[in-house]
Design a protein around this motif. Structure first.
Motif, PDB file in Angstrom:
ATOM      1  N   VAL A  37       0.844  -1.206   0.000  1.00 18.24           N
ATOM      2  CA  VAL A  37       0.000   0.000   0.000  1.00 18.24           C
ATOM      3  C   VAL A  37       0.875   1.251   0.000  1.00 18.24           C
ATOM      4  O   VAL A  37       0.609   2.205  -0.738  1.00 18.24           O
ATOM      5  CB  VAL A  37      -0.968  -0.016   1.205  1.00 18.24           C
ATOM      6  CG1 VAL A  37      -1.651   1.327   1.385  1.00 18.24           C
ATOM      7  CG2 VAL A  37      -2.000  -1.123   1.035  1.00 18.24           C
ATOM      8  N   ILE A  40       2.422   1.692  -3.494  1.00 22.12           N
ATOM      9  CA  ILE A  40       1.416   2.162  -4.454  1.00 22.12           C
ATOM     10  C   ILE A  40       1.109   3.635  -4.217  1.00 22.12           C
ATOM     11  O   ILE A  40       1.020   4.427  -5.154  1.00 22.12           O
ATOM     12  CB  ILE A  40       0.151   1.288  -4.373  1.00 22.12           C
ATOM     13  CG1 ILE A  40       0.453  -0.102  -4.944  1.00 22.12           C
ATOM     14  CG2 ILE A  40      -1.015   1.935  -5.101  1.00 22.12           C
ATOM     15  CD1 ILE A  40      -0.640  -1.120  -4.714  1.00 22.12           C
ATOM     16  N   THR A  44       2.648   8.104  -7.808  1.00 22.15           N
ATOM     17  CA  THR A  44       1.420   8.734  -8.288  1.00 22.15           C
ATOM     18  C   THR A  44       1.548   9.331  -9.684  1.00 22.15           C
ATOM     19  O   THR A  44       0.580   9.870 -10.197  1.00 22.15           O
ATOM     20  CB  THR A  44       0.985   9.848  -7.316  1.00 22.15           C
ATOM     21  OG1 THR A  44       2.046  10.790  -7.208  1.00 22.15           O
ATOM     22  CG2 THR A  44       0.650   9.277  -5.954  1.00 22.15           C
ATOM     23  N   TRP A  61      -0.287   4.451  -9.847  1.00 23.46           N
ATOM     24  CA  TRP A  61      -0.909   3.728  -8.734  1.00 23.46           C
ATOM     25  C   TRP A  61      -2.008   2.799  -9.237  1.00 23.46           C
ATOM     26  O   TRP A  61      -2.223   1.729  -8.672  1.00 23.46           O
ATOM     27  CB  TRP A  61      -1.427   4.685  -7.662  1.00 23.46           C
ATOM     28  CG  TRP A  61      -2.615   5.510  -8.061  1.00 23.46           C
ATOM     29  CD1 TRP A  61      -2.596   6.765  -8.579  1.00 23.46           C
ATOM     30  CD2 TRP A  61      -3.989   5.129  -7.966  1.00 23.46           C
ATOM     31  NE1 TRP A  61      -3.876   7.193  -8.829  1.00 23.46           N
ATOM     32  CE2 TRP A  61      -4.748   6.209  -8.454  1.00 23.46           C
ATOM     33  CE3 TRP A  61      -4.645   3.986  -7.525  1.00 23.46           C
ATOM     34  CZ2 TRP A  61      -6.141   6.167  -8.511  1.00 23.46           C
ATOM     35  CZ3 TRP A  61      -6.027   3.950  -7.586  1.00 23.46           C
ATOM     36  CH2 TRP A  61      -6.765   5.033  -8.069  1.00 23.46           C
ATOM     37  N   THR A  62      -2.701   3.169 -10.321  1.00 21.76           N
ATOM     38  CA  THR A  62      -3.743   2.310 -10.883  1.00 21.76           C
ATOM     39  C   THR A  62      -3.127   1.044 -11.469  1.00 21.76           C
ATOM     40  O   THR A  62      -3.624  -0.067 -11.250  1.00 21.76           O
ATOM     41  CB  THR A  62      -4.519   3.065 -11.974  1.00 21.76           C
ATOM     42  OG1 THR A  62      -5.035   4.268 -11.425  1.00 21.76           O
ATOM     43  CG2 THR A  62      -5.655   2.228 -12.518  1.00 21.76           C
ATOM     44  N   LEU A  64      -0.246  -0.310 -10.669  1.00 21.34           N
ATOM     45  CA  LEU A  64       0.279  -1.139  -9.578  1.00 21.34           C
ATOM     46  C   LEU A  64      -0.835  -1.856  -8.829  1.00 21.34           C
ATOM     47  O   LEU A  64      -0.692  -3.026  -8.448  1.00 21.34           O
ATOM     48  CB  LEU A  64       1.102  -0.276  -8.620  1.00 21.34           C
ATOM     49  CG  LEU A  64       2.409   0.277  -9.181  1.00 21.34           C
ATOM     50  CD1 LEU A  64       3.016   1.282  -8.213  1.00 21.34           C
ATOM     51  CD2 LEU A  64       3.377  -0.840  -9.490  1.00 21.34           C
ATOM     52  N   THR A  65      -1.956  -1.182  -8.619  1.00 20.57           N
ATOM     53  CA  THR A  65      -3.078  -1.808  -7.914  1.00 20.57           C
ATOM     54  C   THR A  65      -3.653  -2.965  -8.720  1.00 20.57           C
ATOM     55  O   THR A  65      -3.917  -4.047  -8.180  1.00 20.57           O
ATOM     56  CB  THR A  65      -4.168  -0.763  -7.613  1.00 20.57           C
ATOM     57  OG1 THR A  65      -3.603   0.284  -6.832  1.00 20.57           O
ATOM     58  CG2 THR A  65      -5.328  -1.391  -6.858  1.00 20.57           C
ATOM     59  N   VAL A  66      -3.844  -2.755 -10.014  1.00 17.87           N
ATOM     60  CA  VAL A  66      -4.357  -3.834 -10.870  1.00 17.87           C
ATOM     61  C   VAL A  66      -3.379  -5.001 -10.884  1.00 17.87           C
ATOM     62  O   VAL A  66      -3.784  -6.172 -10.788  1.00 17.87           O
ATOM     63  CB  VAL A  66      -4.637  -3.309 -12.295  1.00 17.87           C
ATOM     64  CG1 VAL A  66      -4.930  -4.455 -13.252  1.00 17.87           C
ATOM     65  CG2 VAL A  66      -5.794  -2.322 -12.266  1.00 17.87           C
ATOM     66  N   THR A  67      -2.082  -4.707 -10.972  1.00 14.05           N
ATOM     67  CA  THR A  67      -1.074  -5.766 -10.960  1.00 14.05           C
ATOM     68  C   THR A  67      -1.104  -6.542  -9.646  1.00 14.05           C
ATOM     69  O   THR A  67      -1.027  -7.779  -9.645  1.00 14.05           O
ATOM     70  CB  THR A  67       0.327  -5.166 -11.186  1.00 14.05           C
ATOM     71  OG1 THR A  67       0.328  -4.441 -12.406  1.00 14.05           O
ATOM     72  CG2 THR A  67       1.384  -6.246 -11.232  1.00 14.05           C
ATOM     73  N   LEU A  68      -1.238  -5.833  -8.540  1.00 15.33           N
ATOM     74  CA  LEU A  68      -1.316  -6.492  -7.231  1.00 15.33           C
ATOM     75  C   LEU A  68      -2.552  -7.387  -7.144  1.00 15.33           C
ATOM     76  O   LEU A  68      -2.468  -8.535  -6.699  1.00 15.33           O
ATOM     77  CB  LEU A  68      -1.337  -5.451  -6.114  1.00 15.33           C
ATOM     78  CG  LEU A  68      -1.500  -5.995  -4.694  1.00 15.33           C
ATOM     79  CD1 LEU A  68      -0.280  -6.824  -4.302  1.00 15.33           C
ATOM     80  CD2 LEU A  68      -1.716  -4.854  -3.716  1.00 15.33           C
ATOM     81  N   LEU A  69      -3.699  -6.879  -7.584  1.00 18.51           N
ATOM     82  CA  LEU A  69      -4.934  -7.665  -7.515  1.00 18.51           C
ATOM     83  C   LEU A  69      -4.878  -8.900  -8.406  1.00 18.51           C
ATOM     84  O   LEU A  69      -5.339  -9.981  -8.016  1.00 18.51           O
ATOM     85  CB  LEU A  69      -6.135  -6.794  -7.867  1.00 18.51           C
ATOM     86  CG  LEU A  69      -6.437  -5.678  -6.876  1.00 18.51           C
ATOM     87  CD1 LEU A  69      -7.575  -4.797  -7.393  1.00 18.51           C
ATOM     88  CD2 LEU A  69      -6.761  -6.237  -5.504  1.00 18.51           C
TER      89      LEU A  69
END
Length: 81
Positions: A37, A40, A44, A61-62, A64-69
């Motif tokens: 977190v 991510i 920015t 950040w978008t 990275l978040t999609v990659t993490l999910l």
């Protein structure tokens, strides 16, 4: 009379945090999640990502978040096998 605090060899390793026994696996998961977190949130800026044909510009950040999910979802699928 003293309590027997020895653990059976098959029980998971635990650590006591504020009077509660927590599994080391849980503590490790919380630390890795907090680092993810933070990483991510620290990234920015905008980046250009080339998907097979289109090229899109998104906040990092978008991406990275999609990659993490996606990584979590794949990990869960593989862990159930």
């Amino acid at each position: 009379m003293a309590r027997n605090t020895a653990k059976a060899p098959h029980e998971p390793a635990t650590v006591t945090v504020k009077g509660r026994d927590m599994r080391l696996r849980t503590v490790g998961f919380v630390l890795v999640a907090a680092l993810a977190v933070w990483f991510i949130a620290a990234n920015t800026g905008s980046v250009t990502v080339r998907l097979w044909i289109p090229t899109v510009t998104l906040p990092l950040w978008t991406v990275l978040t999609v990659t993490l999910l996606v990584g979590v979802a794949l990990g869960l699928v593989l862990a159930r096998r």
